[in-house]
Design a protein around this motif. Structure first.
Motif, PDB file in Angstrom:
ATOM      1  N   ALA A 386       0.834  -1.203   0.000  1.00 29.62           N
ATOM      2  CA  ALA A 386       0.000   0.000   0.000  1.00 29.62           C
ATOM      3  C   ALA A 386       0.865   1.247   0.000  1.00 29.62           C
ATOM      4  CB  ALA A 386      -0.910   0.011   1.229  1.00 29.62           C
ATOM      5  N   THR A 387       0.325   2.321  -0.588  1.00 26.56           N
ATOM      6  CA  THR A 387       0.963   3.641  -0.514  1.00 26.56           C
ATOM      7  C   THR A 387       0.031   4.594   0.221  1.00 26.56           C
ATOM      8  OG1 THR A 387       0.068   4.194  -2.696  1.00 26.56           O
ATOM      9  CG2 THR A 387       2.342   3.396  -2.614  1.00 26.56           C
ATOM     10  N   GLY A 388       0.632   5.585   0.887  1.00 20.64           N
ATOM     11  CA  GLY A 388      -0.149   6.591   1.602  1.00 20.64           C
ATOM     12  C   GLY A 388       0.645   7.866   1.746  1.00 20.64           C
ATOM     13  N   LYS A 389      -0.015   8.908   2.234  1.00 23.15           N
ATOM     14  CA  LYS A 389       0.675  10.196   2.390  1.00 23.15           C
ATOM     15  C   LYS A 389       1.746  10.124   3.476  1.00 23.15           C
ATOM     16  CE  LYS A 389      -2.656  12.343   5.598  1.00 23.15           C
ATOM     17  NZ  LYS A 389      -3.591  11.216   5.743  1.00 23.15           N
ATOM     18  N   ASP A 390       1.575   9.183   4.406  1.00 23.42           N
ATOM     19  CA  ASP A 390       2.590   8.920   5.419  1.00 23.42           C
ATOM     20  C   ASP A 390       2.532   7.434   5.759  1.00 23.42           C
ATOM     21  OD1 ASP A 390       0.363   8.590   7.151  1.00 23.42           O
ATOM     22  OD2 ASP A 390       0.457  10.679   7.787  1.00 23.42           O
ATOM     23  N   LEU A 391       3.444   6.996   6.615  1.00 25.80           N
ATOM     24  CA  LEU A 391       3.550   5.573   6.922  1.00 25.80           C
ATOM     25  C   LEU A 391       2.309   5.067   7.647  1.00 25.80           C
ATOM     26  CD1 LEU A 391       5.408   3.120   6.700  1.00 25.80           C
ATOM     27  CD2 LEU A 391       6.419   3.772   8.898  1.00 25.80           C
ATOM     28  N   LYS A 392       1.753   5.892   8.521  1.00 23.74           N
ATOM     29  CA  LYS A 392       0.562   5.485   9.271  1.00 23.74           C
ATOM     30  C   LYS A 392      -0.602   5.199   8.330  1.00 23.74           C
ATOM     31  CE  LYS A 392      -2.325   6.859  13.196  1.00 23.74           C
ATOM     32  NZ  LYS A 392      -2.590   7.915  14.208  1.00 23.74           N
ATOM     33  N   GLU A 393      -0.792   6.060   7.343  1.00 21.67           N
ATOM     34  CA  GLU A 393      -1.881   5.854   6.386  1.00 21.67           C
ATOM     35  C   GLU A 393      -1.624   4.606   5.543  1.00 21.67           C
ATOM     36  OE1 GLU A 393      -4.400   8.925   3.967  1.00 21.67           O
ATOM     37  OE2 GLU A 393      -2.634   8.431   2.738  1.00 21.67           O
ATOM     38  N   ALA A 394      -0.386   4.419   5.101  1.00 22.33           N
ATOM     39  CA  ALA A 394      -0.059   3.237   4.298  1.00 22.33           C
ATOM     40  C   ALA A 394      -0.314   1.959   5.093  1.00 22.33           C
ATOM     41  CB  ALA A 394       1.390   3.304   3.833  1.00 22.33           C
ATOM     42  N   ARG A 395       0.034   1.979   6.391  1.00 17.54           N
ATOM     43  CA  ARG A 395      -0.221   0.814   7.247  1.00 17.54           C
ATOM     44  C   ARG A 395      -1.725   0.543   7.380  1.00 17.54           C
ATOM     45  NH1 ARG A 395       2.121  -1.797  11.136  1.00 17.54           N
ATOM     46  NH2 ARG A 395       0.477  -1.199  12.602  1.00 17.54           N
ATOM     47  N   THR A 396      -2.496   1.588   7.551  1.00 15.09           N
ATOM     48  CA  THR A 396      -3.951   1.428   7.655  1.00 15.09           C
ATOM     49  C   THR A 396      -4.510   0.786   6.392  1.00 15.09           C
ATOM     50  OG1 THR A 396      -4.143   3.342   9.117  1.00 15.09           O
ATOM     51  CG2 THR A 396      -6.138   2.650   7.947  1.00 15.09           C
ATOM     52  N   PHE A 397      -4.068   1.287   5.228  1.00 13.61           N
ATOM     53  CA  PHE A 397      -4.544   0.752   3.953  1.00 13.61           C
ATOM     54  C   PHE A 397      -4.166  -0.722   3.796  1.00 13.61           C
ATOM     55  CE2 PHE A 397      -4.339   5.201   1.805  1.00 13.61           C
ATOM     56  CZ  PHE A 397      -5.616   5.488   2.275  1.00 13.61           C
ATOM     57  N   VAL A 398      -2.908  -1.070   4.128  1.00 16.14           N
ATOM     58  CA  VAL A 398      -2.444  -2.427   3.845  1.00 16.14           C
ATOM     59  C   VAL A 398      -3.125  -3.446   4.738  1.00 16.14           C
ATOM     60  CG1 VAL A 398      -0.395  -2.616   5.356  1.00 16.14           C
ATOM     61  CG2 VAL A 398      -0.400  -3.718   3.120  1.00 16.14           C
ATOM     62  N   TYR A 399      -3.292  -3.131   6.018  1.00 13.58           N
ATOM     63  CA  TYR A 399      -3.911  -4.108   6.911  1.00 13.58           C
ATOM     64  C   TYR A 399      -5.427  -4.202   6.694  1.00 13.58           C
ATOM     65  CZ  TYR A 399       0.498  -5.024   9.187  1.00 13.58           C
ATOM     66  OH  TYR A 399       1.788  -5.426   9.437  1.00 13.58           O
ATOM     67  N   ASP A 400      -6.047  -3.116   6.222  1.00 14.12           N
ATOM     68  CA  ASP A 400      -7.451  -3.182   5.838  1.00 14.12           C
ATOM     69  C   ASP A 400      -7.625  -4.127   4.646  1.00 14.12           C
ATOM     70  OD1 ASP A 400     -10.299  -2.186   5.781  1.00 14.12           O
ATOM     71  OD2 ASP A 400      -9.646  -1.480   3.821  1.00 14.12           O
ATOM     72  N   ALA A 401      -6.700  -4.053   3.709  1.00 15.20           N
ATOM     73  CA  ALA A 401      -6.755  -4.941   2.543  1.00 15.20           C
ATOM     74  C   ALA A 401      -6.551  -6.402   2.946  1.00 15.20           C
ATOM     75  CB  ALA A 401      -5.703  -4.520   1.518  1.00 15.20           C
ATOM     76  N   ILE A 402      -5.603  -6.634   3.837  1.00 14.35           N
ATOM     77  CA  ILE A 402      -5.306  -8.000   4.268  1.00 14.35           C
ATOM     78  C   ILE A 402      -6.508  -8.633   4.958  1.00 14.35           C
ATOM     79  CG2 ILE A 402      -3.915  -9.338   5.917  1.00 14.35           C
ATOM     80  CD1 ILE A 402      -1.558  -7.477   5.161  1.00 14.35           C
ATOM     81  N   ASP A 403      -7.286  -7.841   5.668  1.00  4.09           N
ATOM     82  CA  ASP A 403      -8.481  -8.357   6.338  1.00  4.09           C
ATOM     83  C   ASP A 403      -9.466  -8.967   5.346  1.00  4.09           C
ATOM     84  OD1 ASP A 403      -7.626  -7.726   8.866  1.00  4.09           O
ATOM     85  OD2 ASP A 403      -8.693  -5.806   8.966  1.00  4.09           O
ATOM     86  N   ARG A 404      -9.364  -8.601   4.081  1.00  8.36           N
ATOM     87  CA  ARG A 404     -10.302  -9.090   3.061  1.00  8.36           C
ATOM     88  C   ARG A 404      -9.784 -10.327   2.333  1.00  8.36           C
ATOM     89  NH1 ARG A 404     -13.020  -3.581   0.939  1.00  8.36           N
ATOM     90  NH2 ARG A 404     -12.363  -2.219   2.630  1.00  8.36           N
ATOM     91  N   LEU A 405      -8.581 -10.766   2.692  1.00  5.90           N
ATOM     92  CA  LEU A 405      -7.953 -11.934   2.051  1.00  5.90           C
ATOM     93  C   LEU A 405      -7.892 -13.097   3.031  1.00  5.90           C
ATOM     94  CD1 LEU A 405      -4.952 -10.156   0.329  1.00  5.90           C
ATOM     95  CD2 LEU A 405      -6.658 -11.509  -0.890  1.00  5.90           C
ATOM     96  N   SER A 406      -7.933 -14.299   2.499  1.00  2.00           N
ATOM     97  CA  SER A 406      -7.759 -15.444   3.397  1.00  2.00           C
ATOM     98  C   SER A 406      -7.382 -16.701   2.625  1.00  2.00           C
ATOM     99  CB  SER A 406      -9.042 -15.708   4.203  1.00  2.00           C
ATOM    100  OG  SER A 406     -10.080 -16.135   3.358  1.00  2.00           O
ATOM    101  N   PHE A 407      -6.625 -17.554   3.278  1.00  2.00           N
ATOM    102  CA  PHE A 407      -6.420 -18.941   2.862  1.00  2.00           C
ATOM    103  C   PHE A 407      -6.076 -19.722   4.125  1.00  2.00           C
ATOM    104  CE2 PHE A 407      -2.417 -16.671   1.982  1.00  2.00           C
ATOM    105  CZ  PHE A 407      -1.480 -17.409   2.699  1.00  2.00           C
TER     106      PHE A 407
END
Length: 421
Positions: A386-407
Protein backbone atom coordinates in the motif's frame (compact mmCIF):
# COMPACT_ATOMS: atom_id res chain seq x y z
CA UNK A 1 11.25 -2.62 -26.39
CA UNK A 2 10.69 -6.30 -25.70
CA UNK A 3 11.64 -7.27 -22.14
CA UNK A 4 12.35 -10.68 -20.60
CA UNK A 5 12.14 -10.94 -16.79
CA UNK A 6 13.63 -14.01 -15.13
CA UNK A 7 11.99 -15.26 -11.93
CA UNK A 8 8.67 -16.17 -10.37
CA UNK A 9 8.35 -14.31 -7.07
CA UNK A 10 6.93 -11.13 -5.61
CA UNK A 11 10.03 -9.18 -6.60
CA UNK A 12 9.63 -10.20 -10.24
CA UNK A 13 5.92 -9.36 -10.17
CA UNK A 14 6.75 -5.86 -8.89
CA UNK A 15 9.41 -5.43 -11.60
CA UNK A 16 6.99 -6.60 -14.32
CA UNK A 17 4.21 -4.36 -12.98
CA UNK A 18 6.49 -1.30 -13.02
CA UNK A 19 8.09 -2.02 -16.40
CA UNK A 20 4.61 -2.50 -17.92
CA UNK A 21 3.96 1.20 -17.22
CA UNK A 22 6.76 2.27 -19.59
CA UNK A 23 5.61 3.75 -22.90
CA UNK A 24 8.82 2.34 -24.41
CA UNK A 25 7.88 -1.27 -23.67
CA UNK A 26 5.70 -3.12 -26.17
CA UNK A 27 5.94 -6.67 -24.84
CA UNK A 28 7.02 -8.36 -21.58
CA UNK A 29 7.86 -12.03 -21.15
CA UNK A 30 8.57 -13.67 -17.80
CA UNK A 31 10.24 -17.04 -17.22
CA UNK A 32 8.65 -18.87 -15.52
CA UNK A 33 6.44 -16.18 -13.92
CA UNK A 34 3.34 -16.69 -11.77
CA UNK A 35 -0.42 -15.99 -12.04
CA UNK A 36 0.00 -12.37 -10.93
CA UNK A 37 2.77 -11.71 -13.42
CA UNK A 38 0.60 -13.27 -16.13
CA UNK A 39 -1.71 -10.25 -15.85
CA UNK A 40 1.01 -7.94 -17.26
CA UNK A 41 3.35 -10.32 -19.11
CA UNK A 42 3.40 -13.52 -21.13
CA UNK A 43 4.74 -16.30 -18.90
CA UNK A 44 6.98 -18.90 -20.53
CA UNK A 45 7.78 -22.26 -18.97
CA UNK A 46 11.58 -22.00 -18.74
CA UNK A 47 13.34 -22.59 -15.44
CA UNK A 48 15.48 -19.75 -14.07
CA UNK A 49 18.55 -22.01 -14.11
CA UNK A 50 18.08 -23.15 -17.72
CA UNK A 51 20.51 -20.58 -19.06
CA UNK A 52 20.78 -22.11 -22.53
CA UNK A 53 16.98 -22.23 -22.86
CA UNK A 54 16.62 -18.62 -21.70
CA UNK A 55 19.35 -17.45 -24.07
CA UNK A 56 17.80 -19.24 -27.05
CA UNK A 57 14.38 -17.80 -26.18
CA UNK A 58 15.83 -14.27 -26.01
CA UNK A 59 17.46 -14.76 -29.43
CA UNK A 60 14.25 -16.09 -31.02
CA UNK A 61 12.08 -13.33 -29.59
CA UNK A 62 14.65 -10.57 -30.28
CA UNK A 63 14.56 -9.44 -26.65
CA UNK A 64 15.94 -5.92 -26.14
CA UNK A 65 16.65 -6.30 -22.42
CA UNK A 66 16.65 -9.21 -19.96
CA UNK A 67 16.21 -8.47 -16.24
CA UNK A 68 17.39 -11.13 -13.78
CA UNK A 69 15.44 -11.40 -10.54
CA UNK A 70 16.92 -14.23 -8.40
CA UNK A 71 20.54 -14.80 -7.43
CA UNK A 72 21.00 -18.40 -8.61
CA UNK A 73 21.19 -17.69 -12.38
CA UNK A 74 23.51 -14.74 -11.71
CA UNK A 75 25.95 -17.01 -9.90
CA UNK A 76 25.60 -19.56 -12.71
CA UNK A 77 26.84 -16.97 -15.22
CA UNK A 78 23.69 -16.01 -17.11
CA UNK A 79 24.93 -12.43 -17.60
CA UNK A 80 28.20 -13.65 -19.10
CA UNK A 81 26.34 -15.96 -21.52
CA UNK A 82 23.96 -13.23 -22.69
CA UNK A 83 26.67 -10.60 -23.09
CA UNK A 84 28.89 -13.04 -24.99
CA UNK A 85 25.93 -13.41 -27.35
CA UNK A 86 25.56 -9.61 -27.68
CA UNK A 87 22.30 -9.49 -25.72
CA UNK A 88 21.58 -6.65 -23.26
CA UNK A 89 20.99 -7.97 -19.75
CA UNK A 90 20.71 -6.25 -16.38
CA UNK A 91 22.75 -7.85 -13.62
CA UNK A 92 26.31 -8.56 -12.48
CA UNK A 93 28.63 -11.14 -14.01
CA UNK A 94 29.33 -14.51 -12.40
CA UNK A 95 32.57 -13.20 -10.88
CA UNK A 96 30.91 -10.05 -9.56
CA UNK A 97 27.89 -11.96 -8.16
CA UNK A 98 30.19 -13.66 -5.68
CA UNK A 99 29.60 -10.59 -3.48
CA UNK A 100 26.35 -12.37 -2.58
CA UNK A 101 27.32 -15.96 -3.34
CA UNK A 102 30.05 -16.11 -0.69
CA UNK A 103 29.85 -14.35 2.65
CA UNK A 104 33.53 -15.18 3.14
CA UNK A 105 34.40 -13.34 -0.08
CA UNK A 106 32.19 -10.38 0.85
CA UNK A 107 33.64 -10.04 4.33
CA UNK A 108 37.20 -10.44 3.04
CA UNK A 109 36.84 -7.75 0.36
CA UNK A 110 35.24 -5.37 2.86
CA UNK A 111 38.11 -5.86 5.28
CA UNK A 112 40.72 -5.47 2.54
CA UNK A 113 39.18 -2.21 1.25
CA UNK A 114 38.21 -0.71 4.63
CA UNK A 115 34.45 -0.85 4.14
CA UNK A 116 32.80 -0.76 7.59
CA UNK A 117 31.50 -4.14 8.74
CA UNK A 118 31.51 -6.37 11.84
CA UNK A 119 34.72 -8.09 13.01
CA UNK A 120 34.75 -11.72 11.90
CA UNK A 121 36.61 -15.02 11.59
CA UNK A 122 36.25 -17.74 8.93
CA UNK A 123 36.30 -21.48 9.68
CA UNK A 124 36.27 -24.67 7.60
CA UNK A 125 36.67 -27.02 10.58
CA UNK A 126 33.91 -27.25 13.19
CA UNK A 127 36.30 -28.12 16.01
CA UNK A 128 38.34 -24.98 15.35
CA UNK A 129 35.13 -22.96 15.17
CA UNK A 130 33.90 -24.36 18.48
CA UNK A 131 37.26 -23.68 20.08
CA UNK A 132 37.10 -20.06 18.90
CA UNK A 133 33.58 -19.69 20.30
CA UNK A 134 34.87 -20.51 23.78
CA UNK A 135 36.78 -17.20 23.68
CA UNK A 136 33.73 -15.20 22.55
CA UNK A 137 30.84 -13.50 24.27
CA UNK A 138 27.18 -13.81 23.32
CA UNK A 139 25.25 -12.64 21.44
CA UNK A 140 27.21 -13.72 18.38
CA UNK A 141 26.37 -14.30 14.72
CA UNK A 142 26.88 -17.52 12.72
CA UNK A 143 26.64 -17.37 8.92
CA UNK A 144 26.80 -20.13 6.32
CA UNK A 145 29.17 -19.06 3.55
CA UNK A 146 26.99 -19.80 0.53
CA UNK A 147 23.44 -19.14 -0.63
CA UNK A 148 20.74 -20.26 1.80
CA UNK A 149 17.60 -18.43 0.56
CA UNK A 150 17.95 -15.76 3.25
CA UNK A 151 17.94 -18.36 6.04
CA UNK A 152 21.68 -18.94 6.58
CA UNK A 153 22.25 -16.28 9.25
CA UNK A 154 21.76 -17.03 12.96
CA UNK A 155 21.89 -14.40 15.70
CA UNK A 156 22.72 -16.53 18.73
CA UNK A 157 21.84 -15.35 22.23
CA UNK A 158 24.08 -17.96 23.89
CA UNK A 159 27.29 -19.77 22.93
CA UNK A 160 25.42 -23.08 23.29
CA UNK A 161 22.95 -21.90 20.67
CA UNK A 162 25.86 -20.89 18.42
CA UNK A 163 27.38 -24.38 18.72
CA UNK A 164 24.03 -25.95 17.84
CA UNK A 165 23.82 -23.90 14.64
CA UNK A 166 27.43 -24.79 13.76
CA UNK A 167 26.41 -28.44 14.08
CA UNK A 168 23.39 -27.91 11.82
CA UNK A 169 25.41 -26.08 9.17
CA UNK A 170 28.69 -28.02 9.12
CA UNK A 171 27.69 -31.53 10.23
CA UNK A 172 23.98 -31.95 9.47
CA UNK A 173 24.51 -29.92 6.27
CA UNK A 174 21.10 -28.25 6.35
CA UNK A 175 22.32 -25.85 3.64
CA UNK A 176 24.38 -28.40 1.71
CA UNK A 177 27.66 -27.13 0.24
CA UNK A 178 26.75 -23.60 1.35
CA UNK A 179 27.91 -24.73 4.80
CA UNK A 180 31.42 -25.83 3.80
CA UNK A 181 32.65 -22.68 5.53
CA UNK A 182 31.14 -20.45 8.18
CA UNK A 183 31.64 -16.87 9.25
CA UNK A 184 31.55 -16.13 12.96
CA UNK A 185 31.16 -12.42 13.56
CA UNK A 186 30.40 -9.94 16.29
CA UNK A 187 26.75 -9.07 16.80
CA UNK A 188 26.12 -5.48 15.76
CA UNK A 189 23.51 -3.46 17.63
CA UNK A 190 21.30 -0.77 16.19
CA UNK A 191 18.60 -0.43 13.53
CA UNK A 192 18.63 -2.28 10.22
CA UNK A 193 18.01 -0.61 6.87
CA UNK A 194 18.44 -1.53 3.20
CA UNK A 195 19.96 0.75 0.57
CA UNK A 196 19.88 -0.41 -3.05
CA UNK A 197 21.61 1.29 -5.96
CA UNK A 198 21.67 0.87 -9.72
CA UNK A 199 25.14 0.96 -11.24
CA UNK A 200 26.83 0.40 -14.58
CA UNK A 201 30.23 0.14 -12.93
CA UNK A 202 30.99 3.84 -13.42
CA UNK A 203 27.89 5.71 -12.26
CA UNK A 204 25.89 4.86 -9.13
CA UNK A 205 22.27 5.94 -8.62
CA UNK A 206 21.06 5.05 -5.10
CA UNK A 207 17.40 4.20 -4.71
CA UNK A 208 15.26 5.35 -1.81
CA UNK A 209 15.75 3.56 1.51
CA UNK A 210 13.70 0.63 2.81
CA UNK A 211 13.40 -1.36 6.00
CA UNK A 212 13.07 -5.15 5.73
CA UNK A 213 11.71 -7.45 8.45
CA UNK A 214 13.54 -10.78 8.25
CA UNK A 215 12.33 -12.60 11.37
CA UNK A 216 9.19 -14.71 11.13
CA UNK A 217 7.54 -13.44 14.31
CA UNK A 218 6.48 -10.00 15.50
CA UNK A 219 9.03 -8.07 17.48
CA UNK A 220 11.73 -9.46 15.16
CA UNK A 221 11.72 -12.79 16.94
CA UNK A 222 12.17 -16.32 15.63
CA UNK A 223 14.18 -17.66 12.69
CA UNK A 224 15.10 -15.57 9.67
CA UNK A 225 13.01 -15.81 6.50
CA UNK A 226 13.33 -14.41 3.01
CA UNK A 227 11.53 -11.33 4.37
CA UNK A 228 8.12 -10.83 6.01
CA UNK A 229 7.54 -7.22 5.01
CA UNK A 230 9.14 -3.87 4.28
CA UNK A 231 8.40 -0.17 4.27
CA UNK A 232 9.88 2.79 2.41
CA UNK A 233 11.39 5.26 2.99
CA UNK A 234 13.14 4.56 6.29
CA UNK A 235 12.84 7.39 8.80
CA UNK A 236 16.40 6.56 9.87
CA UNK A 237 18.01 7.58 6.57
CA UNK A 238 18.40 11.35 6.41
CA UNK A 239 19.93 13.08 3.39
CA UNK A 240 23.18 13.31 5.34
CA UNK A 241 23.11 9.58 6.15
CA UNK A 242 22.31 8.74 2.51
CA UNK A 243 25.39 10.68 1.37
CA UNK A 244 27.54 8.95 3.99
CA UNK A 245 26.42 5.51 2.81
CA UNK A 246 27.04 6.42 -0.81
CA UNK A 247 30.52 7.83 -0.14
CA UNK A 248 31.72 5.25 2.39
CA UNK A 249 30.00 2.04 1.30
CA UNK A 250 28.42 2.06 -2.17
CA UNK A 251 31.14 3.86 -4.13
CA UNK A 252 33.98 2.04 -2.32
CA UNK A 253 32.53 -1.44 -2.96
CA UNK A 254 32.09 -0.75 -6.68
CA UNK A 255 35.68 0.56 -6.88
CA UNK A 256 36.90 -2.42 -4.85
CA UNK A 257 35.23 -4.89 -7.19
CA UNK A 258 36.83 -3.18 -10.17
CA UNK A 259 40.27 -3.36 -8.53
CA UNK A 260 39.68 -7.06 -7.82
CA UNK A 261 39.03 -7.61 -11.56
CA UNK A 262 35.32 -8.20 -10.88
CA UNK A 263 33.71 -5.11 -12.49
CA UNK A 264 30.19 -4.69 -11.16
CA UNK A 265 27.05 -3.71 -13.07
CA UNK A 266 23.45 -4.16 -11.94
CA UNK A 267 21.82 -3.72 -8.55
CA UNK A 268 24.05 -3.55 -5.49
CA UNK A 269 22.06 -4.12 -2.30
CA UNK A 270 23.62 -3.11 1.02
CA UNK A 271 21.98 -4.47 4.15
CA UNK A 272 23.14 -2.10 6.88
CA UNK A 273 23.13 -1.86 10.66
CA UNK A 274 23.04 1.73 11.91
CA UNK A 275 25.33 1.41 14.94
CA UNK A 276 26.57 4.05 17.38
CA UNK A 277 29.81 4.02 15.38
CA UNK A 278 27.97 4.66 12.11
CA UNK A 279 26.49 2.41 9.39
CA UNK A 280 28.12 -1.02 9.01
CA UNK A 281 27.44 -3.59 6.30
CA UNK A 282 25.63 -6.76 7.34
CA UNK A 283 25.56 -8.19 3.82
CA UNK A 284 25.70 -7.35 0.14
CA UNK A 285 23.23 -8.80 -2.36
CA UNK A 286 23.67 -8.82 -6.11
CA UNK A 287 20.01 -8.28 -7.06
CA UNK A 288 16.81 -6.51 -6.08
CA UNK A 289 15.71 -7.34 -2.54
CA UNK A 290 12.44 -9.07 -1.78
CA UNK A 291 10.18 -7.58 -0.32
CA UNK A 292 12.05 -4.25 -0.47
CA UNK A 293 11.48 -4.09 -4.24
CA UNK A 294 7.72 -4.17 -3.80
CA UNK A 295 7.85 -1.27 -1.32
CA UNK A 296 10.26 0.73 -3.50
CA UNK A 297 8.74 0.36 -6.96
CA UNK A 298 5.26 1.56 -5.96
CA UNK A 299 6.97 4.84 -4.98
CA UNK A 300 9.17 5.16 -8.09
CA UNK A 301 8.08 7.87 -10.53
CA UNK A 302 10.78 7.30 -13.15
CA UNK A 303 10.69 4.80 -16.02
CA UNK A 304 12.31 1.63 -14.64
CA UNK A 305 12.86 0.05 -18.05
CA UNK A 306 14.89 3.05 -19.23
CA UNK A 307 17.00 3.00 -16.04
CA UNK A 308 17.83 -0.70 -16.33
CA UNK A 309 18.65 -0.44 -20.04
CA UNK A 310 20.94 2.53 -19.33
CA UNK A 311 22.77 0.49 -16.68
CA UNK A 312 23.19 -2.48 -19.01
CA UNK A 313 24.71 -0.41 -21.82
CA UNK A 314 26.83 1.98 -19.70
CA UNK A 315 24.82 5.18 -20.17
CA UNK A 316 23.57 5.57 -16.59
CA UNK A 317 25.28 8.97 -16.31
CA UNK A 318 22.52 10.39 -18.53
CA UNK A 319 19.67 8.90 -16.47
CA UNK A 320 17.55 10.57 -13.79
CA UNK A 321 15.55 9.10 -10.92
CA UNK A 322 12.40 10.62 -9.38
CA UNK A 323 10.14 9.43 -6.56
CA UNK A 324 6.56 10.11 -5.58
CA UNK A 325 6.17 11.97 -2.29
CA UNK A 326 4.59 8.98 -0.59
CA UNK A 327 5.24 6.19 1.89
CA UNK A 328 4.70 2.49 1.29
CA UNK A 329 4.27 -0.71 3.28
CA UNK A 330 4.51 -4.28 1.96
CA UNK A 331 3.23 -7.11 4.18
CA UNK A 332 3.96 -10.72 3.23
CA UNK A 333 1.23 -13.31 3.65
CA UNK A 334 2.91 -16.64 4.36
CA UNK A 335 1.88 -20.27 4.57
CA UNK A 336 1.50 -21.88 7.98
CA UNK A 337 4.80 -23.53 8.90
CA UNK A 338 7.05 -21.21 6.85
CA UNK A 339 10.11 -20.98 6.94
CA UNK A 340 9.83 -24.70 7.69
CA UNK A 341 7.48 -27.19 6.02
CA UNK A 342 4.14 -25.96 4.69
CA UNK A 343 1.23 -27.13 2.55
CA UNK A 344 0.56 -26.07 -1.03
CA UNK A 345 -2.57 -25.93 -3.15
CA UNK A 346 -4.79 -24.05 -0.67
CA UNK A 347 -7.43 -21.79 -2.31
CA UNK A 348 -7.01 -18.03 -1.81
CA UNK A 349 -10.16 -15.93 -1.41
CA UNK A 350 -10.66 -12.18 -1.66
CA UNK A 351 -8.13 -11.38 -4.39
CA UNK A 352 -10.57 -9.63 -6.74
CA UNK A 353 -11.98 -7.48 -3.94
CA UNK A 354 -8.52 -6.37 -2.83
CA UNK A 355 -7.33 -5.65 -6.37
CA UNK A 356 -10.18 -3.15 -6.71
CA UNK A 357 -8.97 -1.08 -3.74
CA UNK A 358 -7.19 2.24 -4.31
CA UNK A 359 -3.54 2.60 -3.25
CA UNK A 360 -3.15 -1.21 -3.07
CA UNK A 361 -1.03 -3.53 -5.22
CA UNK A 362 -1.20 -7.30 -4.83
CA UNK A 363 2.12 -8.90 -5.74
CA UNK A 364 2.05 -12.67 -6.19
CA UNK A 365 5.00 -14.62 -4.79
CA UNK A 366 4.11 -18.28 -4.19
CA UNK A 367 0.86 -18.83 -6.10
CA UNK A 368 -0.39 -21.13 -8.86
CA UNK A 369 -3.40 -21.18 -11.18
CA UNK A 370 -5.24 -24.51 -10.92
CA UNK A 371 -8.22 -24.77 -13.27
CA UNK A 372 -8.80 -21.03 -13.06
CA UNK A 373 -8.46 -20.83 -9.28
CA UNK A 374 -5.51 -19.11 -7.53
CA UNK A 375 -3.97 -21.35 -4.85
CA UNK A 376 -0.92 -21.23 -2.59
CA UNK A 377 2.29 -22.58 -4.07
CA UNK A 378 5.08 -21.41 -1.75
CA UNK A 379 6.13 -20.26 1.70
CA UNK A 380 5.69 -16.58 0.96
CA UNK A 381 2.42 -16.40 -0.93
CA UNK A 382 1.48 -12.74 -1.49
CA UNK A 383 2.99 -9.31 -0.87
CA UNK A 384 0.19 -6.84 -0.19
CA UNK A 385 1.58 -3.35 -0.77
CA UNK A 386 0.00 0.00 0.00
CA UNK A 387 0.96 3.64 -0.51
CA UNK A 388 -0.15 6.59 1.60
CA UNK A 389 0.67 10.20 2.39
CA UNK A 390 2.59 8.92 5.42
CA UNK A 391 3.55 5.57 6.92
CA UNK A 392 0.56 5.49 9.27
CA UNK A 393 -1.88 5.85 6.39
CA UNK A 394 -0.06 3.24 4.30
CA UNK A 395 -0.22 0.81 7.25
CA UNK A 396 -3.95 1.43 7.65
CA UNK A 397 -4.54 0.75 3.95
CA UNK A 398 -2.44 -2.43 3.84
CA UNK A 399 -3.91 -4.11 6.91
CA UNK A 400 -7.45 -3.18 5.84
CA UNK A 401 -6.76 -4.94 2.54
CA UNK A 402 -5.31 -8.00 4.27
CA UNK A 403 -8.48 -8.36 6.34
CA UNK A 404 -10.30 -9.09 3.06
CA UNK A 405 -7.95 -11.93 2.05
CA UNK A 406 -7.76 -15.44 3.40
CA UNK A 407 -6.42 -18.94 2.86
CA UNK A 408 -6.10 -21.82 5.30
CA UNK A 409 -3.27 -21.23 7.78
CA UNK A 410 -2.42 -17.71 6.50
CA UNK A 411 0.20 -16.01 8.67
CA UNK A 412 1.55 -12.46 8.55
CA UNK A 413 3.26 -10.01 10.86
CA UNK A 414 1.04 -7.24 12.20
CA UNK A 415 3.92 -4.96 13.18
CA UNK A 416 5.46 -4.00 9.83
CA UNK A 417 6.37 -0.33 10.11
CA UNK A 418 5.44 0.02 13.79
CA UNK A 419 9.03 0.86 14.74
CA UNK A 420 8.87 4.01 12.61
CA UNK A 421 5.57 5.19 14.13
Amino acid sequence: MKILIIGSGGREHAIAWKIAQSPKVKKIFCAPGNPGIAEVAECVDIDVNNIEGLFNFAIRQKIDLTVVGPEDPLLSGIVDTFKDGNLDIFGPSKRASLIEGSKVFAKTIMKKHSIPTADFRVFEDIKMAEKYLEKCFAPIVIKADGLAKGKGVFVCKTLEEAKEHLQEIMVERIFGNAGDRVVIEECLHGEEVSILAITDGQTIIPLSSARDHKAIYEGNKGPNTGGMGAYSPSHLITNEMQRYVEENILVPIIHAMKRENRPYSGIIYAGLMLTNAGPKVLEFNARFGDPETQALLVRMKSDLASLLLAASNNTLDKAELEWYDSHSVCVVLASKGYPGKYRKGLPISGLQAVKALKNIQVFHAGTANVHGNIVTNGGRVLGITATGKDLKEARTFVYDAIDRLSFEGVYYRKDIGVDAI
